[in-house]
Design an enzyme around this catalytic site. Structure first.
Site, PDB file in Angstrom:
ATOM      1  N   GLY A  23     -25.720 -27.538  36.818  1.00  0.00           N
ATOM      2  CA  GLY A  23     -25.865 -28.267  35.452  1.00  0.00           C
ATOM      3  C   GLY A  23     -25.524 -29.666  35.724  1.00  0.00           C
ATOM      4  O   GLY A  23     -24.949 -30.004  36.713  1.00  0.00           O
ATOM      5  N   CYS A  24     -25.664 -30.429  34.795  1.00  0.00           N
ATOM      6  CA  CYS A  24     -25.325 -31.975  35.039  1.00  0.00           C
ATOM      7  C   CYS A  24     -24.138 -32.045  34.241  1.00  0.00           C
ATOM      8  O   CYS A  24     -23.017 -32.194  34.837  1.00  0.00           O
ATOM      9  CB  CYS A  24     -26.294 -32.715  34.492  1.00  0.00           C
ATOM     10  SG  CYS A  24     -26.147 -34.524  35.079  1.00  0.00           S
TER      11      CYS A  24
END
Lengths: 138, 404
Positions: free
Chosen positions: A49-50
């Site tokens: 994920g970021c």
């Protein structure tokens, strides 16, 4: 406001809330989540994920049910993690596979949290749950 | 009647130039800038009525496209004060420019040579050097930050050694907005025989840049942060520096003669532009430069500094907020909120029509230095107005209410 138990209860309550209280409900759900031991939050359990991190650790039970330990460092994301677990926790793998998790979550889509192009954390968590269930159901 | 500059309002309202903005508080210009209509029109024209290849066609359309492409190079040269358009290499962006320098200029480095970067660098100014380190056995030194999150220039100078061949730093930090004293770093680097590369991604859209006055040896920026298209950027270096560098990508346009026995290479900048270039990108970039210069970089700098200062003052009024970066940051404000993850901040602000960035901003080592996994970042651009700071304040108040 106390955290309701079943997914349907949560959805019913959510519907009646204004925007700010919806966030509060999600945050509260996240806080009520079964704690994930810090030692399990490793690169191996981290979902790609970021900006918000999500960890998921599946624990298959001897009777074919799936238990998940999961967490996020962002509160709203953690609330959505809790929502997903309310759907799948301790259910047989075949039942989980039959669920359309994304569709069930649609009413909770605050600010596009669940869209796959935003942060991959939640969509990837759903993929991981499905893949684990598929492996177990096979 | 012209009012003296001193009493002109610090900020202006250019929202009308940007079709994407309409009521949206876009505070993520440090990631990428929205495009003014004049840039969109230039791109449309280039693809619609003017399109042809460059440097190859015998027909008039190609000749005029070549002229436009080379005029864009001249436009860039004037924009950053380069002595000649031959010193301007078109690349995909600053990331490619730094990789070009690492792969081409870096080929001369010997094991034991050193490259000096800083603790606030973007991954694009870290990883290319690590790739070079793995290949060439060089060492990388990292200058620390001061307490107010500038590159600590005293420490940087102390880290320079006779083996330091290159210093590579951001002109303006993409996370903190801190502005580096490039001229001082250039002097110090040159004193030990090192060259200086400056990553100007966040400076080019905000500050007037004169590469010769800065005294650096390489300068790079990306078009898309300067209100231009994605996929186009610039590497500048003095002609003799470029002439001394071997090609890194082989293909058409970068050669003089090719035979199976031996190929000779074109002089720069063509040597570094293998294949059909991003013709339309270059034209779009030239239009973007025309646009920002029509407003004036000094005015833009003052505008963003005023908005950044107002944002800092507003954020400071919340007890739970911690600000990063120096007071005089260039239109970029990073912050953290006690008990609230930046991702939560970004999510709730988005619903209120405010776009900020939440994350590590491609600067994970800097996050470690700051002691946080991520920050929330508001960055300003030409299209922002005072009201955006007010909306941000209302959004933060909402977050405080929700998280209580």
């Amino acid at each position: 406001m106390s955290a309701p138990q079943s997914f349907d209860d949560i959805r019913d309550e959510f519907e009646f809330l204004d925007r700010e209280d919806r966030y509060r409900l999600l945050i509260e759900l996240g806080r009520a989540l079964e704690p994930m031991p810090e030692a399990l939050k490793t690169d191996a359990t981290k979902v790609r994920g970021c900006s918000a991190q999500v960890w998921v650790y599946p624990v298959p039970q001897p009777d074919g049910r799936l238990h998940f330990l999961a967490d996020s460092d962002a509160h709203i994301t953690k609330g959505i993690v809790a929502l997903i677990l309310a759907l799948v926790q301790d259910r047989p793998a075949a039942d989980i596979l039959a669920l359309d998790i994304r569709e069930r979550l649609a009413p909770f889509d605050l600010a596009g949290q669940l869209s796959s192009n935003r942060t991959q954390g939640i969509p990837n968590m759903i993929e991981l749950i499905r893949a684990t269930a598929a492996r177990l159901a096979a | 009647m012209n009012a003296p500059a001193a009493i002109l309002p610090a900020t202006f309202d250019r929202r009308g130039d940007f079709p994407a903005i309409k009521g949206w508080s876009y505070l993520d210009s440090a990631a990428t800038a929205q495009k003014p209509q004049v840039v969109i029109d230039a791109i449309t024209r280039a693809y619609a009525t003017d399109y042809a290849t460059v440097h190859r066609g015998v027909y008039a359309r190609s000749a005029s496209m070549t002229e436009a492409y080379e005029a864009a190079r001249e436009r860039v040269a004037r924009f950053i004060g380069a002595a000649s358009p031959d010193e301007i290499v078109f690349v995909r962006g600053a990331t490619e420019a730094i990789n070009l320098v690492a792969q081409s200029w870096g080929r001369r480095l010997q094991p034991g040579d050193r490259i000096l970067i800083s603790a606030l660098e973007h991954h694009s100014n870290i990883v290319p050097w690590q790739l070079l380190r793995d290949r060439a056995g060089i060492e990388i030194d990292v200058a620390p930050l001061t307490e107010d999150h500038r590159i600590d220039l005293d420490a940087l100078e102390a880290l320079l050694t006779p083996r330091t061949r290159l210093v590579s730093i951001a002109h303006v930090s993409n996370v903190l907005g801190s502005i580096a004293d490039v001229a001082r770093v250039a002097k110090a680097a040159h004193a030990v025989g090192a060259k200086l590369l400056v990553d100007g991604c966040q400076a080019a859209p905000r500050l007037a840049v004169d590469v010769q006055a800065l005294g650096c040896d390489f300068y790079t920026f990306s078009g898309h942060k300067l209100y231009g298209p994605t996929g186009i950027g610039v590497l500048w270096a003095y002609g003799d520096v470029l002439a001394d560098m071997p090609p890194w990508h082989g293909g058409g346009a970068m050669i003089e003669t090719v035979s199976f026995a031996r190929t000779t290479y074109a002089p720069p900048p063509a040597r570094f532009e293998a294949g059909t270039p991003h013709i339309v990108g270059a034209l779009g970039l030239a239009a973007a430069i025309d646009y920002v210069e029509s407003i004036g970089l000094e005015r833009i700098a003052r505008h963003e500094e005023a908005l950044g200062r107002a944002a800092r003052d507003m954020l400071r009024s919340f007890n739970s907020i911690r600000l990063f970066g120096p007071e005089d940051s260039a239109g970029i404000v990073s912050f953290a909120m006690d008990g609230v993850h930046p991702h939560d901040i970004g999510t709730i602000l988005d619903e209120a029509g405010i776009a900020i960035r939440a994350g590590h901003h491609c600067a994970q080592p800097l996050m470690e230095t700051l002691g946080v996994p991520a920050t929330a970042r508001a960055s300003f651009g030409i299209y922002n107005i005072d009201e955006d700071v007010g909306r941000l304040a209302a959004g933060i108040e909402k977050i405080v209410r929700i998280f209580g």
